[in-house]
Design a protein around this motif. Structure first.
Motif, PDB file in Angstrom:
ATOM      1  N   TYR A 151     -95.484 108.527 -30.976  1.00 50.01           N
ATOM      2  CA  TYR A 151     -94.792 109.100 -29.972  1.00 50.01           C
ATOM      3  C   TYR A 151     -94.800 110.392 -30.002  1.00 50.01           C
ATOM      4  O   TYR A 151     -94.887 111.114 -30.924  1.00 50.01           O
ATOM      5  N   THR A 153     -93.278 114.177 -28.120  1.00 50.65           N
ATOM      6  CA  THR A 153     -92.165 114.548 -27.324  1.00 50.65           C
ATOM      7  C   THR A 153     -92.740 116.240 -27.197  1.00 50.65           C
ATOM      8  O   THR A 153     -92.883 116.855 -28.198  1.00 50.65           O
ATOM      9  N   ARG A 192     -93.289 104.383 -22.941  1.00 51.25           N
ATOM     10  CA  ARG A 192     -93.070 105.780 -23.159  1.00 51.25           C
ATOM     11  C   ARG A 192     -93.043 106.483 -21.561  1.00 51.25           C
ATOM     12  O   ARG A 192     -92.643 107.624 -21.380  1.00 51.25           O
ATOM     13  N   ASP A 193     -93.168 105.573 -20.744  1.00 53.13           N
ATOM     14  CA  ASP A 193     -92.866 106.226 -19.483  1.00 53.13           C
ATOM     15  C   ASP A 193     -92.280 105.136 -18.562  1.00 53.13           C
ATOM     16  O   ASP A 193     -92.708 104.944 -17.301  1.00 53.13           O
ATOM     17  N   LEU A 229     -85.971 106.040 -27.414  1.00 53.70           N
ATOM     18  CA  LEU A 229     -86.636 107.188 -26.547  1.00 53.70           C
ATOM     19  C   LEU A 229     -87.118 106.481 -25.111  1.00 53.70           C
ATOM     20  O   LEU A 229     -87.012 107.165 -24.281  1.00 53.70           O
ATOM     21  N   ASP A 230     -87.546 105.293 -25.245  1.00 49.95           N
ATOM     22  CA  ASP A 230     -87.905 104.364 -23.922  1.00 49.95           C
ATOM     23  C   ASP A 230     -86.665 104.445 -23.070  1.00 49.95           C
ATOM     24  O   ASP A 230     -86.596 104.704 -21.913  1.00 49.95           O
ATOM     25  N   HIS A 233     -85.519 107.662 -21.524  1.00 48.02           N
ATOM     26  CA  HIS A 233     -86.371 108.191 -20.470  1.00 48.02           C
ATOM     27  C   HIS A 233     -86.303 107.207 -19.238  1.00 48.02           C
ATOM     28  O   HIS A 233     -86.123 108.004 -17.942  1.00 48.02           O
ATOM     29  N   TRP A 271     -81.431 111.263 -28.851  1.00 48.51           N
ATOM     30  CA  TRP A 271     -82.782 110.717 -27.903  1.00 48.51           C
ATOM     31  C   TRP A 271     -82.260 111.016 -26.588  1.00 48.51           C
ATOM     32  O   TRP A 271     -83.200 111.405 -25.840  1.00 48.51           O
ATOM     33  N   ARG A 272     -81.122 110.682 -26.246  1.00 50.21           N
ATOM     34  CA  ARG A 272     -81.002 110.866 -24.695  1.00 50.21           C
ATOM     35  C   ARG A 272     -80.848 112.091 -24.341  1.00 50.21           C
ATOM     36  O   ARG A 272     -81.547 112.482 -23.072  1.00 50.21           O
ATOM     37  N   ARG A 274     -82.527 114.717 -25.535  1.00 51.11           N
ATOM     38  CA  ARG A 274     -84.024 115.135 -25.741  1.00 51.11           C
ATOM     39  C   ARG A 274     -84.634 114.610 -24.374  1.00 51.11           C
ATOM     40  O   ARG A 274     -85.565 115.759 -23.864  1.00 51.11           O
ATOM     41  N   ASP A 275     -84.463 113.498 -23.843  1.00 53.26           N
ATOM     42  CA  ASP A 275     -85.391 113.229 -22.692  1.00 53.26           C
ATOM     43  C   ASP A 275     -84.775 113.761 -21.485  1.00 53.26           C
ATOM     44  O   ASP A 275     -85.507 113.988 -20.536  1.00 53.26           O
ATOM     45  N   ALA A 278     -86.203 117.099 -21.312  1.00 53.31           N
ATOM     46  CA  ALA A 278     -87.610 117.004 -21.069  1.00 53.31           C
ATOM     47  C   ALA A 278     -87.792 117.120 -19.455  1.00 53.31           C
ATOM     48  O   ALA A 278     -88.535 117.763 -18.948  1.00 53.31           O
TER      49      ALA A 278
END
Length: 319
Positions: A151, A153, A192-193, A229-230, A233, A271-272, A274-275, A278
């Protein structure tokens, strides 16, 4: 043939697509598909030998900004579609790919067309969240013989864009969270999206069961990494589309569907956050397709306010 519409697809690309049809088939019409951000999407309507039609989808990277990563994205998507064939995950089937534009004007991928439509309205969101969670659990259960790429980022602590009027102290604390090293994780196959704009539904939004998912599209960023991460997102996209509470709800729905997230609160928060951070760099590119799809109230300012509220909710969550 509708020459006006077909002419909008570049001649080399059109000829390339035509060479990968079944015997006796021809392209009779093309239509623009809206909602894509990084690539130009078109439906190719194919005339079949028996007088009927079928549809294919053409993805072409034409924007110089995104062409830099087109080869990696198309190779990754082609690999993901090949991997997913026969898994039960409702993804398109790969027809052909030209990742370096060796035969097309621009890097392109040809795939089958899936039934259904994206649903971005607030109506029926509770049921759709459950369906999205179950679908993501199924994606993460895919066990590839060969792992896809790791992955990526792109956001860093120094590139985060703090929304105007946001609580600076809260955002500073959130930025400190992602300055830490990424926590260890058990790898999973990631979309990833994965978010509402890349999932197709059939059925009425008012259906208490939410209808059914008929397709998951846009596998260009498929990779290997943490399930968190998914989930993160999709959560931030739900928060921006429907309100912060739905971003928080999605992680719960994922676990209720059998998904496994990081063991510790600290790891999940990483992770939460971070996205979510983003998303601060992509408010314009994310919200514009939503407005074009009818969510005109989701102005940049409105989306920034929801993002601020969501980041605040994450940082205020009890340990």
């Amino acid at each position: 043939m509708n020459h006006d519409e077909v002419a909008t697809v570049r001649p080399l690309t059109l000829a390339w697509a035509g060479r990968h049809l079944e015997a006796g088939e021809r392209i009779v019409k093309t239509e623009v598909l809206h909602g894509g951000i990084t690539a130009e999407m078109r439906r190719l309507i194919i005339g079949t030998r028996d007088g009927g039609t079928r549809d294919l989808v053409l993805r072409s990277y034409v924007d110089p900004f995104y062409m830099e990563h087109a080869e990696d994205g198309l190779i990754g998507e082609a690999g993901a579609l090949t991997l997913l064939a026969g898994t039960g995950v409702p993804a398109p089937s790969l027809v052909e790919v030209d990742p370096t534009a060796a035969q097309c004007e621009y890097p392109s991928l040809l795939m089958t067309h899936l039934a259904g439509r994206t649903v971005l309205d607030d109506e029926g969101v509770e049921a759709r969240v459950r369906l999205l969670a179950r679908q993501l659990v199924a994606i993460h259960a895919v066990s590839p013989a060969e792992r896809p790429r790791e992955y990526v980022t792109l956001t860093t602590a120094d590139t985060v864009v703090v929304p105007k009027g946001a609580d600076v102290a809260v955002w500073a604390a959130a930025i400190e969270v992602i300055r830490r090293a990424a926590p260890p994780y058990e790898g999973r196959f990631l979309h990833r999206d994965f978010q509402p704009g890349n999932v197709l539904f059939e059925g009425s939004p008012s259906n208490p069961e939410g209808g059914r998912i008929t397709g998951v599209i846009d596998w260009a960023a498929a990779s290997w990494g943490p399930a968190d991460l998914d989930v993160a997102h999709c959560s931030v996209n739900l928060a921006l589309l429907h309100g912060p509470a739905w971003g928080l709800r999605f992680a719960e729905a994922y676990e209720e569907a059998g998904g496994v997230l990081a063991a510790s609160v600290c790891e999940r928060l990483y992770w939460r956050v971070r996205d979510a951070l983003a998303a601060s760099e992509e408010v314009q590119s994310v919200s514009q397709p939503w407005r074009e799809a009818g969510r005109t109230e989701l102005t940049m300012r409105a989306v920034e306010e929801r993002l601020d509220a969501y980041v605040t909710a994450l940082m205020d969550a009890p340990d």
